[in-house]
Each structure stands twice: as C-alpha cells, then as structure tokens.
Design an enzyme around this catalytic site. Structure first.
Site, PDB file in Angstrom:
ATOM      1  N   LYS A  29       0.815  -1.219   0.000  1.00  0.00           N
ATOM      2  CA  LYS A  29       0.000   0.000   0.000  1.00  0.00           C
ATOM      3  C   LYS A  29       0.848   1.269   0.000  1.00  0.00           C
ATOM      4  CE  LYS A  29      -0.634   0.222   5.022  1.00  0.00           C
ATOM      5  NZ  LYS A  29       0.103   1.459   5.243  1.00  0.00           N
ATOM      6  N   THR A  30       2.001   1.235   0.702  1.00  0.00           N
ATOM      7  CA  THR A  30       2.845   2.441   0.764  1.00  0.00           C
ATOM      8  C   THR A  30       3.361   2.801  -0.624  1.00  0.00           C
ATOM      9  OG1 THR A  30       3.488   1.800   3.007  1.00  0.00           O
ATOM     10  CG2 THR A  30       4.780   3.530   1.964  1.00  0.00           C
ATOM     11  N   ASP A 215      -3.638   7.442   4.782  1.00  0.00           N
ATOM     12  CA  ASP A 215      -3.139   6.091   5.022  1.00  0.00           C
ATOM     13  C   ASP A 215      -3.791   5.524   6.285  1.00  0.00           C
ATOM     14  OD1 ASP A 215      -1.612   3.811   4.739  1.00  0.00           O
ATOM     15  OD2 ASP A 215       0.164   4.659   5.687  1.00  0.00           O
ATOM     16  N   GLU A 216      -3.868   4.199   6.376  1.00  0.00           N
ATOM     17  CA  GLU A 216      -4.431   3.516   7.554  1.00  0.00           C
ATOM     18  C   GLU A 216      -5.819   4.086   7.899  1.00  0.00           C
ATOM     19  OE1 GLU A 216      -3.056   0.943   8.482  1.00  0.00           O
ATOM     20  OE2 GLU A 216      -0.876   1.085   8.398  1.00  0.00           O
ATOM     21  N   GLN A 246      -7.787  -4.946   9.639  1.00  0.00           N
ATOM     22  CA  GLN A 246      -6.692  -4.595  10.546  1.00  0.00           C
ATOM     23  C   GLN A 246      -7.054  -3.410  11.440  1.00  0.00           C
ATOM     24  OE1 GLN A 246      -2.489  -5.092   9.067  1.00  0.00           O
ATOM     25  NE2 GLN A 246      -3.493  -5.033   7.068  1.00  0.00           N
ATOM     26  N   ARG A 607       1.863 -11.107  10.268  1.00  0.00           N
ATOM     27  CA  ARG A 607       3.220 -10.562  10.451  1.00  0.00           C
ATOM     28  C   ARG A 607       4.269 -11.573   9.974  1.00  0.00           C
ATOM     29  NH1 ARG A 607       1.837  -6.281   9.664  1.00  0.00           N
ATOM     30  NH2 ARG A 607      -0.131  -7.339   9.338  1.00  0.00           N
TER      31      ARG A 607
END
Length: 672
Positions: A29-30, A215-216, A246, A607
């Site tokens: 996503k970044t 973002d997020e 998330q 993770r």
C-alpha cells in the site's frame, strides 16, 4: 509503474473521483500512496504544495516523504504536506490562532500534563482515586473524539457519575483556555469545529489542499473522519488506503465503520482491492483468510501469494506458562544454531505487556539477546519531564507549558482558580504566565495568602535562574532539586520506596548527563553565551537520537504486543498465550467485542513471512492463583488441514526421537 501489479497501477492512475484502496496486509500500500503522489505531481501537473498525505505516526510520515523524494527529483516536491493528522491540526491552529483566540506560543498538553490538571480539578470535587482520574481522562478523550462539547456531555449524562465527569470536562476546558493551551485531542477537534463554523477559513484550506490522501484509514475516529470530509468537500479529490480487517484500535476511538461511511458520503466512490501479498507464504495467508472470514464484512477480499505453500502452522500446548516461555526460548536458540539464522529474524508477539516478564527471564537464562519494542523513552518518564520542565523554564521563562507543569510539582497550594485568573490576565496582556505573575495588576487581584505563595515561588525561581546562569550551573541545579525536596515528593507519590529510589536515580543520571554535556563543550572550546540553554537543547536532541536507536537493526529477538506489531513483518513469528481471556482478552469477551480481538489475531498471523507458531499454556497463574486454561476459540476457526497440533493428547514418540536426532545431527555438522 512497471514495478506495480495491475490493481496497484489502477489505484495510482485513478484520479477522476474519490477512491478507496482496500489494501490487505503486505500488499504494497505504501508504494501505491507514494507513487500516486508522484503521479499527481509529474503527470497531472498538480503542484506539490496543494497535495497532503495524512497518516498516524511520525515514522510512517517520514518514510513516506523519503520515498516521494526518491521518485520526484529536484524542487518539484517542495511544499508537499506529509504529516500525521495531529500535525496538520496543529498547523491549522497555529495559522488561525487569532480567529481561534489563542495568543502566540500556546502550549500543548501531553497525557501527563492533562492528567495533572484533571487531578487538581478533581481534588476540588473530592475525587482523588487514581483509577477515577484515568476513567475521567479516557471519557473526556472519547467525548472530544466524538465531537461532544462539555455542555452536550452534561445534557446526555445518564447517571450522577457521568454528570460529575461532564462538569469536570467543562472546568477542564475552561482551565485549558485560561492557560492558552490545548490537549492532544483538541488538535483535531478545534480545526474541525473551526471549519464547520467558518466557511471562509474552510474555503482557504480547501484551496490549499486540492488533493488529499489518507493512510491507515480504518484507524480514523469520528473527528478525523469529519476533518477529511470537510477538507475534501464536494470535489472528491480523495484517495484513502485501509484495511477493515486490521482495525484494532477501538479502545482509542478508531471506527472501522468509517470505511462504510465513505460509500454514503461519496456515492461515486471507486473501490480497488489489493489482494496480492508480497510477504507471506500461501499457507499463512490461507489460515489468516479462514480466520477473518468469521467477521462480517462490508468489503470482501482474500489475500493470495506467489511465495509457495510453505510450512504448516504449529499450535503447541504446553503444560504451563513457564514451560511455554521455556519452549519458545529454547526453540529460537536451537533453530538459530541449526539453520544459521539471525536472532533478529524472530519475533514473539503477545496480547498484554505482562506476558513479556517470563519470556525475558527465559531468554536471559539462555543468553538470547532480545529487545522489547514500545518501551518508553528515558525522556518520557514523569520524573525526567518534571526536572526538564524546571530546566526549560530556567533558560526560557516564557515557556508557559513548563511553568504550568512545575508550579505545583511539588505542591505549593497554588490552585487552579489562581492559575486560571493568571492565564486570563496573561492572555489579555499578551505576556507569558511567569511575566504576568510578577505584575502588580495581577497580584492586586489575589488575597494576601495567595499573593504571598505566588510571589515566594517566582522570587525563588528567579534566584535559581540567576544561579544556573552563573559560574557553577550544575551545583545550582542540584541545589534546586534539594530546595524543592523532589526526592521526598517522589516517595510521597511512588507505589513503593524502591520505585521512588529508582526514579531518583533517573533524575541524578539526568543531572550527570547535563554536566557531561557542559564539560564536553568546554573541552572542545565550544564557547557559547548560553551554555546552559545549549546543553539542555542537546539533551533533547539526544532523546530524539535515542528514539531513532530504538528502531535499530541489531541482532536481537523482537518482543512486542500484537498492537505494536502492526505494520511490521518477520520471517519467524511466535504468537504466545492463545487462550480464552487472554486472546480474546477477558475485557473484550465481557464487552462482546470479539470481532476486534479476531482482527488482532489476524494482524499477528499476517506478520509472519515464512513460519508461524502459536502457543498456549494448559495452566496459568492469574490473580494469584494457578488455574486451568481454555484454548482460544480462534484456534477452532483455523483450517485443520493447515495446522499441526502438539500437546493436545496425541503424542508421537517416533516423531520426537526423529526431531531430536535431526537437531543433534545439525549441531554436530557445525563442528565438521
């Protein structure tokens, strides 16, 4: 663009309307956000000064800005805003301070400052229980995040306790205004209220920010959502990136339903799903998908990977918590030797910080280096912030925040009513609190007793300041700490004498650090007209450096909570404590908030890149008693064909012998 997959490329190129990029864990996503910013600047020819990207941590903002700088060369990226929500809010308040009624140099109260103020206010209400202070502080924060004023809170209060908190909330806001201060939640609340009530100011900021990226997005609360909505207006020049699976911060106000609200507020919203994962094996993703499918979804997605099937996920039930910690520690040590891995490749994730204690003991016993993430900085400790506030005031008497922090630390019986009067007087005169406290015009408003207390304090502070700027500044600092009997104050307020002694050791270490900084400047002939001010500035800089060092890449096993692990990845992950009342947590079970606990478990699973092990204890000590545990309900929600269970009654002696022989053979090979 050649480095992007088709869905990522679509997300970057779509600028015709509002866009939701539903980005699964590890889906890049970044890269999408940073490349979209570059695309807007280079191809759409939108000046960087009219683009803003918002996220939740300074670290994420820093990394995003660095990536954009590598994509957009030269001055083209000049003026780009990449910041946290709170930094943007702070900029709005600073630029619009006159309209908002703040005088220059307003103070920002952190959680400790706010807590101290509430403690003072609650003293008047006859409430001094520390648990009550925490409850009041959390409730006020929730009200502010939900855009509820003190008056509204009082109107909707349904019990005497809520009415009391609402009245404290009103007094708290009055005190902040008098002190020319804001708290952390105000950094969003004040700009939102300003924009909602002042169309001219809003239009000015909308002209400045012509394209907004967030973002997020799943972590936004009500006030942050409204800030985005107001800034974007009817233009729809918006891209938000998030993952409802998330969303794990409901306890601090995050609302995953904000993603659903987007569809209502922006009917032309385009949803683009990033489902290809570049982090984990297919087996890990299959287990994660299977688990999270038990939650209801507004937007469906399924992560997939080209990384191969990978190892089975192991679920190991140990006899007790001691055996669980021992198993994890010895496995990491053995695997590291057998496979020539690095300690940094391993992470141990847990639900609560208290679980780390036993793990630390076992890792130390086996001489396994480790680092606990999320520990507080030395300069974040209350006692260090207290003494630093005194030092800041010594070098800058106009530091209102420092003045407010130390005037009653230790207590000098200078109450909030005096300080509010002082704050209002200083605001009218446009001077600092310290300067105002010495003016006849203010002193004449006080009773003789209150005037004597305040003048005694300001006279003492002037003497300290003069001595600190003299020939022996460190001696002056030590005398200052003795004058206020800070050690006695620590003993009065600490949970135990040992805790107070430890905190006093930190204070002495700070003074020693200050002394070494001054001595080093003298040795280097680094003469300055303000050596004390420079030395304190260097201490603050060292704090920033220490925080950067916390992110180092040294060879240590990483220990952290599941919440702290979000956004990170590790080749080999151990999730410990997969038991009812631990994961899912007891509070979440009682509050019927199992969905968030499932999302937290999903975050932990995703993770892992290569290998995932989940452990639980058959017995665990809780509330002073050892009791039988129940395996986490989430273990039953994992696909049986991908799980390898151990310790659930089905033992295999042959398998244990084979594993032992394999380990021994690996160790012997090291000596060949």
């Amino acid at each position: 663009m050649t480095q992007l997959n088709p869905r990522q490329k679509e997300a970057v190129l779509y600028v015709d309307g509002p866009c939701l990029v539903l980005a699964g864990a590890g889906s890049g996503k970044t890269s999408v956000i940073t490349r979209k910013i570059a695309y807007l600047i280079r191809d759409c020819e939108l000046p960087a000064r009219h683009i803003a990207a918002l996220t939740f941590t300074n670290k994420a903002a820093r990394e995003m800005k660095e990536r954009v700088s590598s994509l957009v060369k030269g001055s083209a990226s000049k003026g780009l805003t990449v910041s946290t929500f709170h930094n943007l809010g702070l900029n709005v308040i600073r630029r619009e301070s006159k309209i908002l009624g703040f005088k220059p140099g307003f103070s920002i109260f952190d959680a400790d400052d706010a807590r101290a103020l509430l403690k003072e206010l609650m003293l008047k209400e006859g409430e001094l229980d520390n648990d009550h202070i925490d409850l009041v502080q959390n409730q006020i924060s929730r009200w502010k995040n939900d855009l509820i004023t003190g008056e509204q809170a009082l109107a909707i209060a349904q019990s005497p306790a809520e009415r009391t908190i609402a009245r404290i909330y009103q007094r708290y806001n009055q005190a902040l205004k008098a002190y020319n201060a804001v708290d952390f939640d105000d950094l969003i609340l004040i700009p939102v209220n300003l924009f909602a009530s002042n169309p001219e100011v809003l239009a000015r900021w909308q002209r400045k920010i012509r394209y907004l990226l967030v973002d997020e997005y799943q972590d936004t609360n009500s006030s942050q959502y409204l800030l985005v909505r107001l800034l974007v207006g009817d233009r729809g020049a918006l891209t938000v990136v998030g993952d409802d699976d998330q969303s794990i911060y409901a306890w601090r106000g995050a609302r995953p339903e904000n993603m659903s609200l987007l569809k209502q507020d922006f009917p032309t919203l385009k949803v683009i799903k990033l489902e290809q994962n570049y982090r984990s094996t297919s087996r890990i993703l299959r287990v994660a998908n299977h688990l999270i499918a038990h939650n209801p979804h507004e937007f469906d997605k399924a992560l997939w990977s080209e990384m191969g099937l990978g190892d089975s996920i192991r679920v190991i039930r140990c006899n007790n918590e001691d055996a669980e910690a021992e198993r994890v520690a010895t496995e990491i040590l053995t695997d590291r030797i057998r496979f020539q891995r690095q300690f940094r490749d391993y992470a141990i994730l847990y639900r609560g910080n208290h679980q780390a204690r036993l793990l630390e003991i076992k890792l130390q016993h086996h001489q396994v280096p480790y680092r606990i993430s999320g520990g507080s900085s030395f300069f974040a400790k209350t006692e260090i912030k207290d003494i630093m506030a005194y030092l800041r005031l010594v070098v800058n008497p106009d530091d209102d925040n420092a003045f407010l922090r130390i005037i009653n630390t230790p207590r000098r019986q200078i109450g909030t009513s005096i300080l509010e009067t002082l704050g209002n007087y200083a605001g009218e005169r446009h001077i600092s609190l310290y300067a105002a406290s010495q003016e006849i015009g203010f002193i004449s408003q006080l009773t003789d007793k209150n005037s004597e207390r305040l003048q005694r304090f300001t006279h003492w502070l002037k003497q300290v300041t003069d001595r600190c700027h003299g020939e022996h500044p460190i001696t002056a600092v030590r005398e200052m700490i003795e004058d206020i009997d800070y050690e006695g104050w620590l003993h009065q307020n600490a949970a135990s004498s040992k805790a107070a002694e430890k905190r006093m050791e930190n204070v002495l270490y700070l003074v020693e650090s200050l002394q070494k900084t001054l001595e080093r400047a003298e040795e280097n002939d680094d003469a300055s007209e303000t050596p004390m001010k420079d030395a304190i500035a260097k201490l603050v800089l060292r704090d920033l450096m220490e925080r950067q060092e916390e992110e180092d890449d040294s060879d240590q096993v990483q220990l952290m909570t599941l919440h702290a692990s979000k956004g990170l990845e590790f080749p080999y992950v151990y999730m410990v404590g997969l038991e009812e009342e631990l994961l899912p947590h007891r509070n979440s079970i009682e509050d019927n908030n199992i969905e968030e606990e499932r999302r937290l478990t999903y975050v932990g699973i995703t993770r892992a890149r290569k290998n995932l092990t989940m452990t639980l204890a058959g017995k665990r000590k809780q509330y002073g008693e050892i009791s039988e545990t129940t395996p986490s309900r989430f273990l039953d929600e994992l696909p049986a064909e991908d799980i390898e269970r151990e310790g659930f009654g089905q033992s295999s002696p042959e398998k244990n012998i084979a594993k032992g022989e394999e380990t021994l053979s690996s160790l012997l090979n090291l000596f060949d």
